[in-house]
Design an enzyme around this catalytic site. Structure first.
Site, short mmCIF file in Angstrom:
data_model
loop_
_atom_site.label_atom_id
_atom_site.label_comp_id
_atom_site.label_asym_id
_atom_site.label_seq_id
_atom_site.Cartn_x
_atom_site.Cartn_y
_atom_site.Cartn_z
N THR A 40 131.31 89.71 70.01
CA THR A 40 132.11 89.64 68.79
C THR A 40 133.59 89.57 69.18
OG1 THR A 40 132.08 92.04 68.58
CG2 THR A 40 130.39 90.81 67.35
N LEU A 51 136.30 95.04 75.91
CA LEU A 51 135.65 94.95 77.22
C LEU A 51 136.61 94.46 78.31
CD1 LEU A 51 133.16 95.18 79.07
CD2 LEU A 51 132.46 92.91 78.25
N THR A 86 136.91 91.00 68.71
CA THR A 86 137.73 92.04 69.32
C THR A 86 137.05 92.63 70.55
OG1 THR A 86 138.75 92.56 67.20
CG2 THR A 86 138.95 94.23 68.92
N CYS A 87 135.74 92.78 70.47
CA CYS A 87 134.98 93.36 71.58
C CYS A 87 135.06 92.46 72.82
CB CYS A 87 133.52 93.55 71.17
SG CYS A 87 133.31 94.53 69.66
N SER A 88 134.93 91.15 72.62
CA SER A 88 134.93 90.20 73.74
C SER A 88 136.32 89.80 74.20
CB SER A 88 134.18 88.92 73.35
OG SER A 88 132.80 89.18 73.26
#
Length: 157
Positions: A45, A53, A47-49
Site C-alpha cells: 500500500t 518499510l 505509505t507502507c511501501s
C-alpha cells in the site's frame, strides 16, 4: 489496547522462509531479545511501501547498533505476500511476519476495520519489546504517520 510495560499476548505469527512456512511463537520471536516491531495496514500500500518499510530498511543498521537484536514488520496479510513485499524492497535486515487472521493484531487491541477497502487491518504503530515486554509503544492516530517512523523509534532507543 496493549500498553507500555505489558507483556505481549501469546499469539503466533507466520513467516515464509527457504525452509517453508514457519509458525513463530512469542517465545521464538521475543524471549531474551530486544526487538523493534512495526506494523502497517497493508503490504504494497502507498505509505507502507513508499515510506514506512523503506525508512526502517535505511535505518536498520543504526537501530541494531542500539542493542536491538531484530526488526520485525507485521501486517494482516498472508506470509506469501509479506515475503514478496520484503523481496520487492530488498528488506534483508527486516523480518517480514504475517498475521494472516489478525489474531496478533486483535490480541494487542490494535485492529481496525477498513470495511470495503480490506476488512480487518492493523493500526499503524511501532513498539520496542524487551524480552516479551513492551517498553515503548508508538501508535498513530487516524491516518497520521509521525510516531511510528523509523527515525522516531530510533530516537527512543
Amino acid at each position: 489496547m496493549i500498553s507500555q510495560n505489558q507483556t505481549l499476548p501469546a499469539v503466533s505469527l507466520t513467516q515464509l522462509t527457504e525452509d517453508g512456512m514457519q509458525t513463530l511463537t512469542n517465545e521464538t520471536l521475543f524471549a531474551g531479545k530486544k526487538v523493534v516491531l512495526f506494523a502497517v495496514p497493508g503490504a504494497f500500500t502507498p505509505t507502507c511501501s513508499n515510506a514506512h518499510l523503506p525508512e526502517f530498511i535505511t535505518l536498520a543498521d543504526k537501530i541494531k547498533a542500539n542493542g536491538v537484536d531484530a526488526i520485525y514488520c507485521v501486517s494482516v496479510n498472508d506470509a506469501f505476500v509479506m515475503k514478496a513485499w520484503g523481496e520487492a524492497h530488498n528488506a534483508q535486515e527486516i523480518e517480514m511476519l504475517a498475521d494472516g487472521d489478525a489474531s496478533f493484531t486483535k490480541a494487542l487491541g490494535l485492529d481496525k476495520d477498513t470495511a470495503g477497502f480490506g476488512g480487518v487491518r492493523s493500526t499503524r504503530y511501532a513498539m520496542i519489546v524487551d524480552d516479551q515486554k513492551v517498553t515503548g509503544l508508538f501508535v498513530e492516530q487516524g491516518k497520521e504517520f509521525v510516531v511510528s517512523r523509523a527515525e522516531a523509534v530510533l530516537a527512543e532507543l
